[in-house]
Scaffold this motif. Structure first.
Motif, PDB file in Angstrom:
ATOM      1  N   LEU A 237      -1.818 -13.398  -0.507  1.00 11.84           N
ATOM      2  CA  LEU A 237      -0.992 -12.632   0.419  1.00 11.84           C
ATOM      3  C   LEU A 237       0.336 -12.229  -0.228  1.00 11.84           C
ATOM      4  CD1 LEU A 237      -1.591 -14.580   3.753  1.00 11.84           C
ATOM      5  CD2 LEU A 237      -2.190 -12.206   3.306  1.00 11.84           C
ATOM      6  N   GLU A 238       0.912 -13.130  -1.031  1.00  9.38           N
ATOM      7  CA  GLU A 238       2.151 -12.779  -1.733  1.00  9.38           C
ATOM      8  C   GLU A 238       1.916 -11.619  -2.699  1.00  9.38           C
ATOM      9  OE1 GLU A 238       3.543 -16.419  -3.514  1.00  9.38           O
ATOM     10  OE2 GLU A 238       5.079 -16.609  -1.960  1.00  9.38           O
ATOM     11  N   TYR A 239       0.804 -11.689  -3.438  1.00  9.09           N
ATOM     12  CA  TYR A 239       0.467 -10.593  -4.345  1.00  9.09           C
ATOM     13  C   TYR A 239       0.248  -9.294  -3.562  1.00  9.09           C
ATOM     14  CZ  TYR A 239      -2.348  -7.753  -7.531  1.00  9.09           C
ATOM     15  OH  TYR A 239      -2.838  -6.714  -8.290  1.00  9.09           O
ATOM     16  N   LEU A 240      -0.422  -9.402  -2.414  1.00 11.28           N
ATOM     17  CA  LEU A 240      -0.689  -8.234  -1.578  1.00 11.28           C
ATOM     18  C   LEU A 240       0.615  -7.653  -1.045  1.00 11.28           C
ATOM     19  CD1 LEU A 240      -3.130  -6.648  -0.509  1.00 11.28           C
ATOM     20  CD2 LEU A 240      -3.101  -8.111   1.505  1.00 11.28           C
ATOM     21  N   GLN A 241       1.522  -8.534  -0.648  1.00 13.21           N
ATOM     22  CA  GLN A 241       2.816  -8.075  -0.142  1.00 13.21           C
ATOM     23  C   GLN A 241       3.603  -7.355  -1.234  1.00 13.21           C
ATOM     24  OE1 GLN A 241       5.831 -11.085   0.902  1.00 13.21           O
ATOM     25  NE2 GLN A 241       5.946 -10.122   2.909  1.00 13.21           N
ATOM     26  N   ASP A 242       3.596  -7.898  -2.450  1.00  9.87           N
ATOM     27  CA  ASP A 242       4.289  -7.236  -3.566  1.00  9.87           C
ATOM     28  C   ASP A 242       3.665  -5.875  -3.858  1.00  9.87           C
ATOM     29  OD1 ASP A 242       5.942  -9.423  -3.808  1.00  9.87           O
ATOM     30  OD2 ASP A 242       4.767 -10.364  -5.413  1.00  9.87           O
ATOM     31  N   THR A 243       2.342  -5.791  -3.761  1.00 14.41           N
ATOM     32  CA  THR A 243       1.661  -4.522  -4.002  1.00 14.41           C
ATOM     33  C   THR A 243       2.062  -3.480  -2.955  1.00 14.41           C
ATOM     34  OG1 THR A 243      -0.231  -5.689  -4.954  1.00 14.41           O
ATOM     35  CG2 THR A 243      -0.582  -3.415  -4.248  1.00 14.41           C
ATOM     36  N   VAL A 244       2.109  -3.898  -1.688  1.00 18.59           N
ATOM     37  CA  VAL A 244       2.496  -2.980  -0.615  1.00 18.59           C
ATOM     38  C   VAL A 244       3.926  -2.504  -0.811  1.00 18.59           C
ATOM     39  CG1 VAL A 244       2.902  -2.788   1.860  1.00 18.59           C
ATOM     40  CG2 VAL A 244       0.850  -3.915   1.028  1.00 18.59           C
ATOM     41  N   LEU A 245       4.828  -3.430  -1.155  1.00 18.88           N
ATOM     42  CA  LEU A 245       6.216  -3.046  -1.394  1.00 18.88           C
ATOM     43  C   LEU A 245       6.311  -2.055  -2.558  1.00 18.88           C
ATOM     44  CD1 LEU A 245       8.067  -6.471  -0.970  1.00 18.88           C
ATOM     45  CD2 LEU A 245       8.210  -4.481   0.529  1.00 18.88           C
ATOM     46  N   GLY A 246       5.501  -2.295  -3.604  1.00 22.21           N
ATOM     47  CA  GLY A 246       5.503  -1.365  -4.730  1.00 22.21           C
ATOM     48  C   GLY A 246       4.997   0.017  -4.328  1.00 22.21           C
ATOM     49  N   LEU A 247       3.954   0.058  -3.499  1.00 22.53           N
ATOM     50  CA  LEU A 247       3.429   1.352  -3.040  1.00 22.53           C
ATOM     51  C   LEU A 247       4.442   2.089  -2.167  1.00 22.53           C
ATOM     52  CD1 LEU A 247      -0.264   0.381  -2.190  1.00 22.53           C
ATOM     53  CD2 LEU A 247       0.531   1.757  -4.113  1.00 22.53           C
TER      54      LEU A 247
END
Length: 315
Positions: A237-247
């Motif tokens: 979930l942390e990785y997913l959250q970082d990915t969303v923030l990057g997008l």
């Protein structure tokens, strides 16, 4: 409400009267279940066991590192049950008291795992020789339910990951949903770790029967695997959250890039129009069709800047 279970020969029967409970021999009663009990029911159970049963307030006040305690008469254990409430989970404390071979449970809300275990208790009495075996069966069912919750959270995480890969609805609300899923995962992990501490303390107790050591160790292994699973899910979930923030940052950068490019495109034509808008004598202002040449020059500047940006791969 009070409900107790006692041995009658090879069978296990149940009763719901404090008067009937008082007439039973202590070695015959193996489980007293108190569901939001009245004062009289709680006092009757305490008198039968010969020890105090912790109230809900006492259970909630106990530190997570002190969920287990014992005295010369009984052992006391407390844990929380997770219950879905919309997008969140709420905790309901359950207190366990084991005096001799009798288990007493105190809870405020109905729990399906308790109901199913009570049916199993009466259907297969040979599987539950004492209160400790019932206590382990309750925790075993609870761990199974926690495993189901972890599986649900993992599926939700996988669904969010799929939506990110397909770039579906990547916005602030999506980010908040991921944050809520993180909170739920942390709550489940804390709840599972709480049970691990509780069982580890019980295993150290001299009152714990040796014949249940194997079941206890298996249950602890199941809990350890759940903790590893929740840790992995939280990291995902942390990785997913970082990915969303990057997008989201990339999308915002693209928007700013478009606005900047438009501003640069319009800057030279704006400069020309501003120059010829001054109330002074300027070249070509005496020609009747000078505005056509000026407009053509502005368009030429516009195209020139566009070509430069395209060659620089800034578009």
């Amino acid at each position: 409400m009070i409900k107790f279970f006692y041995r009658l020969g090879a069978e296990i029967e149940s009763g719901q009267s404090i008067t009937e409970l008082a007439r039973k021999a202590k070695e015959d009663v193996i489980w007293i279940d108190l569901l939001d009990p009245t004062g009289d029911e709680k006092r009757a159970a305490e008198a039968f066991l010969g020890t105090e049963i912790q109230s809900r307030a006492q259970a909630e006040e106990i530190e997570s590192s002190s969920r287990f305690s014992e005295n010369s008469v009984a052992i006391f254990a407390n844990t929380n049950y997770l219950t879905p409430a919309g997008d969140e989970y709420v905790t309901d404390p359950v207190s366990f008291t084991v005096a001799g071979d009798t288990l007493a449970t105190l809870r405020e809300v109905p729990l399906r795992s308790f109901n199913s275990l009570q049916l199993k208790l009466m259907a297969k009495p040979n599987l539950f020789p004492d209160g400790f075996s019932i206590f382990l069966a309750i925790l075993d069912q609870r761990v199974d339910l926690d495993a189901d919750i972890v599986e649900i959270l993992s599926k939700e995480t996988a669904e969010f990951s799929r939506r990110v890969n397909q770039k579906e609805d990547i916005n602030e609300e999506f980010l908040l949903d991921i944050n809520q899923l993180q909170d739920n995962t942390m709550m489940v992990r804390e709840n599972v770790v709480d049970k691990q501490r509780l069982l580890s303390n019980i295993l150290k107790s001299d009152r714990f029967p040796d014949h249940l050591d194997k079941r206890m160790n298996v249950l602890l292994q199941d809990i350890a695997s759940l903790i590893n699973h929740t840790n992995f899910n939280f990291e995902r979930l942390e990785y997913l959250q970082d990915t969303v923030l990057g997008l989201i940052n990339l999308e915002q950068n693209d928007i700013m890039k478009v606005f900047t490019f438009i501003s640069l495109l319009l800057m030279p034509p704006t400069l020309v129009t501003s120059f010829y808008g001054m109330n002074v004598a300027l070249p070509f202002d005496s020609f009747r069709f000078a505005w056509i040449g000026i407009a053509a020059f502005m368009v030429l500047l516009f195209i020139l800047i566009w070509i430069i940006f395209r060659r620089k791969k800034m578009l």
